[in-house]
Design a protein around this motif. Structure first.
Motif, mmCIF file in Angstrom:
data_model
loop_
_atom_site.group_PDB
_atom_site.id
_atom_site.type_symbol
_atom_site.label_atom_id
_atom_site.label_comp_id
_atom_site.label_asym_id
_atom_site.label_seq_id
_atom_site.Cartn_x
_atom_site.Cartn_y
_atom_site.Cartn_z
ATOM 1 N N MET A 261 22.135 44.077 35.028
ATOM 2 C CA MET A 261 23.080 44.399 36.100
ATOM 3 C C MET A 261 24.389 44.954 35.544
ATOM 4 N N VAL A 262 24.786 44.533 34.364
ATOM 5 C CA VAL A 262 25.988 45.087 33.748
ATOM 6 C C VAL A 262 25.832 46.595 33.597
ATOM 7 N N VAL A 263 24.648 47.017 33.133
ATOM 8 C CA VAL A 263 24.379 48.437 32.922
ATOM 9 C C VAL A 263 24.314 49.180 34.253
ATOM 10 N N SER A 264 23.546 48.646 35.204
ATOM 11 C CA SER A 264 23.381 49.352 36.478
ATOM 12 C C SER A 264 24.685 49.384 37.275
ATOM 13 N N CYS A 265 25.512 48.347 37.168
ATOM 14 C CA CYS A 265 26.828 48.372 37.823
ATOM 15 C C CYS A 265 27.706 49.475 37.240
ATOM 16 N N PHE A 266 27.679 49.609 35.922
ATOM 17 C CA PHE A 266 28.544 50.592 35.255
ATOM 18 C C PHE A 266 28.200 52.004 35.680
ATOM 19 N N PHE A 267 26.913 52.273 35.865
ATOM 20 C CA PHE A 267 26.487 53.613 36.256
ATOM 21 C C PHE A 267 26.344 53.755 37.775
ATOM 22 N N GLY A 268 26.838 52.773 38.519
ATOM 23 C CA GLY A 268 26.704 52.794 39.970
ATOM 24 C C GLY A 268 27.356 54.000 40.619
ATOM 25 N N SER A 269 28.538 54.404 40.135
ATOM 26 C CA SER A 269 29.223 55.543 40.751
ATOM 27 C C SER A 269 28.448 56.832 40.533
ATOM 28 N N VAL A 270 27.706 56.912 39.425
ATOM 29 C CA VAL A 270 26.867 58.091 39.177
ATOM 30 C C VAL A 270 25.736 58.144 40.201
ATOM 31 N N VAL A 271 25.142 56.981 40.504
ATOM 32 C CA VAL A 271 24.079 56.916 41.508
ATOM 33 C C VAL A 271 24.614 57.346 42.871
ATOM 34 N N VAL A 272 25.812 56.858 43.229
ATOM 35 C CA VAL A 272 26.429 57.235 44.498
ATOM 36 C C VAL A 272 26.665 58.743 44.555
ATOM 37 N N ARG A 273 27.007 59.322 43.429
ATOM 38 C CA ARG A 273 27.245 60.777 43.365
ATOM 39 C C ARG A 273 26.034 61.567 43.856
ATOM 40 N N TYR A 274 24.827 61.073 43.578
ATOM 41 C CA TYR A 274 23.619 61.831 43.898
ATOM 42 C C TYR A 274 22.937 61.420 45.203
ATOM 43 N N ILE A 275 22.993 60.143 45.570
ATOM 44 C CA ILE A 275 22.253 59.724 46.768
ATOM 45 C C ILE A 275 23.148 59.134 47.852
ATOM 46 N N GLY A 276 24.438 59.002 47.593
ATOM 47 C CA GLY A 276 25.345 58.476 48.603
ATOM 48 C C GLY A 276 25.352 56.956 48.645
ATOM 49 N N ILE A 277 26.368 56.400 49.289
ATOM 50 C CA ILE A 277 26.559 54.954 49.277
ATOM 51 C C ILE A 277 25.482 54.225 50.076
ATOM 52 N N LYS A 278 25.018 54.816 51.189
ATOM 53 C CA LYS A 278 24.024 54.144 52.019
ATOM 54 C C LYS A 278 22.708 53.986 51.276
ATOM 55 N N TRP A 279 22.211 55.056 50.670
ATOM 56 C CA TRP A 279 20.933 54.967 49.968
ATOM 57 C C TRP A 279 21.046 54.173 48.668
ATOM 58 N N THR A 280 22.223 54.156 48.090
ATOM 59 C CA THR A 280 22.432 53.280 46.927
ATOM 60 C C THR A 280 22.239 51.827 47.332
ATOM 61 N N LEU A 281 22.777 51.472 48.500
ATOM 62 C CA LEU A 281 22.600 50.111 49.016
ATOM 63 C C LEU A 281 21.119 49.812 49.265
ATOM 64 N N ILE A 282 20.404 50.749 49.887
ATOM 65 C CA ILE A 282 18.988 50.536 50.217
ATOM 66 C C ILE A 282 18.150 50.367 48.956
ATOM 67 N N VAL A 283 18.310 51.276 47.994
ATOM 68 C CA VAL A 283 17.553 51.178 46.741
ATOM 69 C C VAL A 283 17.875 49.869 46.028
ATOM 70 N N GLY A 284 19.125 49.435 46.152
ATOM 71 C CA GLY A 284 19.532 48.206 45.486
ATOM 72 C C GLY A 284 18.849 46.948 45.983
ATOM 73 N N THR A 285 18.300 46.991 47.206
ATOM 74 C CA THR A 285 17.617 45.801 47.738
ATOM 75 C C THR A 285 16.177 45.668 47.240
ATOM 76 N N MET A 286 15.652 46.697 46.595
ATOM 77 C CA MET A 286 14.213 46.759 46.340
ATOM 78 C C MET A 286 13.725 45.880 45.188
ATOM 79 N N GLY A 287 14.609 45.417 44.327
ATOM 80 C CA GLY A 287 14.162 44.643 43.172
ATOM 81 C C GLY A 287 14.147 43.144 43.377
ATOM 82 N N TYR A 288 14.589 42.682 44.536
ATOM 83 C CA TYR A 288 14.700 41.237 44.741
ATOM 84 C C TYR A 288 13.356 40.559 45.002
#
Length: 459
Positions: free
Chosen positions: A80-107
């Motif tokens: 999570m340290v790694v994925s948090c650090f690169f979180g803004s890069v993910v938002v750059r490409y898929i937006g905040i809403k889809w970042t949230l959705i993809v983030g729920t998939m690993g639980y």
């Protein structure tokens, strides 16, 4: 639209943009409102980290001994340290809403790993599920934090945080109730029923579907009429440099110990519950702890929104009360775990002496919620613009993850799990006080009200 530069609630030395007038109300559609989005964000939190918390709040992920799941959780938080650090890069490409959705998939895979271990003794799947959870949870944490900071009106910030985080402990309450109902007759130590974990898997699998219901920033309607601006327009390389620069800024470095002491507690209190209490007592702790945290969290949220009191006073008084209570609970905890290490109890709720040790767990849960809420309120007053909101959210969650990785890693070792982590957390609390105060004292004074400032700027 810009507001006056003097906060109508501030004292003479507190100068900054004013909050929108309380009488200014813009009509909104309920399914675009900040309350609706708080509800959906809370539902996502309930189905993902909330249920994760429910599994861990019964002690050691519901397993008989906490060491394997503590090692798995350490892996989760390292990733999570790694994925948090690169979180803004993910938002750059898929937006905040889809970042949230993809983030729920690993639980859900994490819950499935606990199920296979509980029922069949499989260990590798626990670690595999934990890895998947870590890769997705980091960007989920970053996205939900950015949404929680940016979506609400300034005068609703505290209530939004309290309402949203109620769902996290709501997962713990529901999980505790389910577990208590299934294991009510189990007055000895051991693992929880695998039937509980099946329910958890199903609930977590619903997370991505709930995420579809949240509004993207441009669709949110606020009662103050201001648009929500939450986007990243820069290149990935620029974002990496900006994240690094923000991490090493004075104010963020000063609150790193405060963040660490707050979240280090999670593994400590869950391991404490697993080691020293029966199965049904652990279930009761999960249930009652969530209720206490929910009530106190919303009380704090309402207080943080009280405009009759200046931002400076609200920030300073909240910091003083929360950290003073935390210190008292660490003194209490140090005395109790030292005694438990010697006597090796397994308390059930009918045993003499149960109340003292059990009450400490409830206070720790409440303290975790209060610390957690205060951290969001604090960092929301450190970001200069909407892009920095995303970055500081990622850094907050990444720092939390690093501290929790260390905490869960240490609690996978017997001596640290029993007493050492309590002593260490006590020390972290003491170390955090002075550096955090150097930042807290400037909120509402030299730092002004950052949320109002960034939202009142003319495009």
């Amino acid at each position: 639209m810009a507001y006056d530069k003097r906060d109508i609630n501030s004292t003479d030395e507190e100068v900054g943009p004013a909050s929108p007038p309380a009488t200014e109300k813009h009509p909104v559609k309920w399914y675009r409102s900040t309350f609706y989005n708080a509800l959906i964000l809370g539902l996502c939190n309930f189905l993902a980290p909330g249920i994760w918390g429910a599994m861990n709040s019964v002690g050691g992920g519901g397993l008989e001994k906490p060491y394997l799941v503590n090692a798995a959780n350490a892996l989760t938080f390292c990733l999570m340290v790694v994925s948090c650090f690169f979180g803004s890069v993910v938002v750059r490409y898929i937006g905040i809403k889809w970042t949230l959705i993809v983030g729920t998939m690993g639980y859900a895979p994490y819950a499935a790993g606990l199920y296979t271990n509980n029922r069949y003794g499989t260990e590798w799947f626990v670690l595999f599920g934990a890895a998947l959870c870590g890769l997705s949870a980091g960007i989920f944490w970053m996205a939900e934090a950015a949404i929680a900071i940016s979506y609400p009106e300034p005068h609703n910030q505290g209530r939004f945080l309290g309402f949203w985080l109620s769902f996290r402990v709501g997962g713990q309450i529901v999980g505790g109730a389910i577990n208590l109902g299934i294991n009510a007759n189990r007055d000895t130590a051991g693992s929880v029923s695998y039937a509980v974990l099946i329910v958890f898997i199903v609930l977590q699998a619903l997370g991505p579907f709930a995420g579809q219901l949240i509004n993207s920033p441009e669709r949110v309607q606020r009662t103050d009429g201001l648009p929500v601006k939450l986007r990243i327009a820069n290149s990935p390389f620029f974002e990496i440099k900006a994240m690094t620069k923000l991490f090493f800024s004075r104010n963020f470095l000063l609150i790193v110990p405060l963040i660490s002491q707050a979240v280090f507690t999670e593994s400590v209190m869950f391991t404490y519950l697993s080691l020293w209490f029966s199965v049904r007592a652990r279930a009761l702790g999960s249930f009652l702890g969530g209720i206490v945290a929910l009530i106190l969290g919303n009380v704090l949220g309402a207080y943080l929104d009280t405009k009759r009191i200046s931002l400076k006073t609200r920030t300073r008084s909240s910091f003083a009360i929360i950290l003073a209570l935390q210190g008292a609970w660490w003194v209490w905890g140090t005395i109790i775990v030292t005694e438990f290490k010697r006597t090796q109890p397994s308390y059930d709720w009918v045993d003499a002496g149960f109340g003292c040790g059990f009450a400490l767990y409830l206070f720790w849960v409440a303290g975790f919620q209060l610390n957690y809420m205060f951290l969001y309120f604090l960092v929301s007053n450190l970001a200069d613009d909407e892009e920095e909101v995303i970055r500081i959210s990622g850094l907050l969650r990444g720092t939390e993850s690093a501290a929790q990785a260390v905490s869960y890693g240490l609690n996978s070792v017997t001596i640290m799990a029993s007493v050492g982590s309590v002593y260490l957390n006590f020390g972290l609390w003491a170390i955090s006080l002075v550096p955090a105060w150097l930042v807290v004292k400037d909120i509402g004074a030299t730092l002004g009200d950052k949320k109002v400032e960034r939202e009142s700027r003319v495009e």
